[in-house]
Design a protein around this motif. Structure first.
Motif, mmCIF file in Angstrom:
data_model
loop_
_atom_site.group_PDB
_atom_site.id
_atom_site.type_symbol
_atom_site.label_atom_id
_atom_site.label_comp_id
_atom_site.label_asym_id
_atom_site.label_seq_id
_atom_site.Cartn_x
_atom_site.Cartn_y
_atom_site.Cartn_z
ATOM 1 N N GLN A 148 13.826 136.890 134.791
ATOM 2 C CA GLN A 148 14.281 135.582 135.257
ATOM 3 C C GLN A 148 14.489 134.627 134.081
ATOM 4 O OE1 GLN A 148 13.951 133.776 138.910
ATOM 5 N NE2 GLN A 148 15.232 135.583 138.939
ATOM 6 N N ILE A 149 13.549 134.609 133.141
ATOM 7 C CA ILE A 149 13.675 133.718 131.984
ATOM 8 C C ILE A 149 14.928 134.050 131.181
ATOM 9 C CG2 ILE A 149 12.640 133.121 129.744
ATOM 10 C CD1 ILE A 149 9.884 133.262 131.208
ATOM 11 N N VAL A 150 15.161 135.339 130.940
ATOM 12 C CA VAL A 150 16.368 135.757 130.218
ATOM 13 C C VAL A 150 17.614 135.262 130.943
ATOM 14 C CG1 VAL A 150 17.803 137.752 129.604
ATOM 15 C CG2 VAL A 150 15.350 137.791 129.130
ATOM 16 N N VAL A 151 17.676 135.481 132.244
ATOM 17 C CA VAL A 151 18.884 135.149 133.001
ATOM 18 C C VAL A 151 19.030 133.628 133.143
ATOM 19 C CG1 VAL A 151 20.154 135.545 135.145
ATOM 20 C CG2 VAL A 151 18.845 137.407 134.117
ATOM 21 N N TYR A 152 17.921 132.893 133.263
ATOM 22 C CA TYR A 152 18.009 131.423 133.266
ATOM 23 C C TYR A 152 18.629 130.943 131.960
ATOM 24 C CZ TYR A 152 15.848 129.867 137.583
ATOM 25 O OH TYR A 152 15.604 129.588 138.910
#
Length: 181
Positions: free
Chosen positions: A93-97
């Motif tokens: 999620q952090i990567v994609v955010y």
């Protein structure tokens, strides 16, 4: 100071992050445009039993240990498999955010995510066959900080939820085969 008090990955400025994300995105778009099959990735991870119920995992050049708490017959030397699964969800999620904040021109100063997963251990221990052995619910709490409006961050969340590979693994069945070799 403990390991939990330290940052394992050096922080980067938003400008550095934007430059790296932009360059990576451009490179992947060009690579896939030239050869669509280059988008098909296969990840390989290997594991070997260790200790009571622990596993030593090798993923490329990275190695890590997975274990269970003592109450589940483990030596409690590392996080459990389901904690790593939640960690995989958070980190994806952090990567994609960050990726889509950059792509959409949405300023995000920081991303913090907490995950909770509810698991009924009765199936694991052969007590109740009708319950699911994995998580029956997972909750993510995402905290975005930055100058944007809540509407912009809601837009970003919708895009992230649509594109996050590990969220997709949690939300949808994946054809999986198991064979003894």
């Amino acid at each position: 100071m403990t390991l939990a008090d330290t940052t394992l990955v050096p922080d980067s400025s938003s400008a550095e992050r934007a430059a790296r994300l932009g360059a990576a995105g451009t490179a992947w778009q060009e690579r896939i445009a030239a050869d669509p099959t280059s988008a098909h990735l296969t990840y390989r991870v290997n594991g070997r039993g260790s200790g009571s119920v622990a596993s030593e995992i090798t993923a490329g050049r990275h190695r890590f240990v997975v274990d269970e708490p003592a109450a589940l017959a483990g030596d409690d030397v590392a996080a459990s498999p389901v904690e790593y699964a939640l960690g995989a969800l958070i980190s994806c999620q952090i990567v994609v955010y960050r990726l889509y904040a950059n792509a959409l021109g949405i300023v995000v100063d920081d991303v913090e995510i907490s995950a909770e997963g509810d698991l009924d251990a009765r199936k694991l221990f052969g007590i109740e066959a009708t319950v699911r052995p994995g998580f029956n619910a997972v909750r993510l709490a995402v905290k975005l900080t930055g100058p944007e409006s809540s509407e912009r961050y809601d837009e970003l969340r919708r895009v992230v939820d649509e594109h996050c590979p590990v969220l997709d693994l949690f939300a949808n069945p994946v054809p999986t085969t198991v064979e003894l070799v």
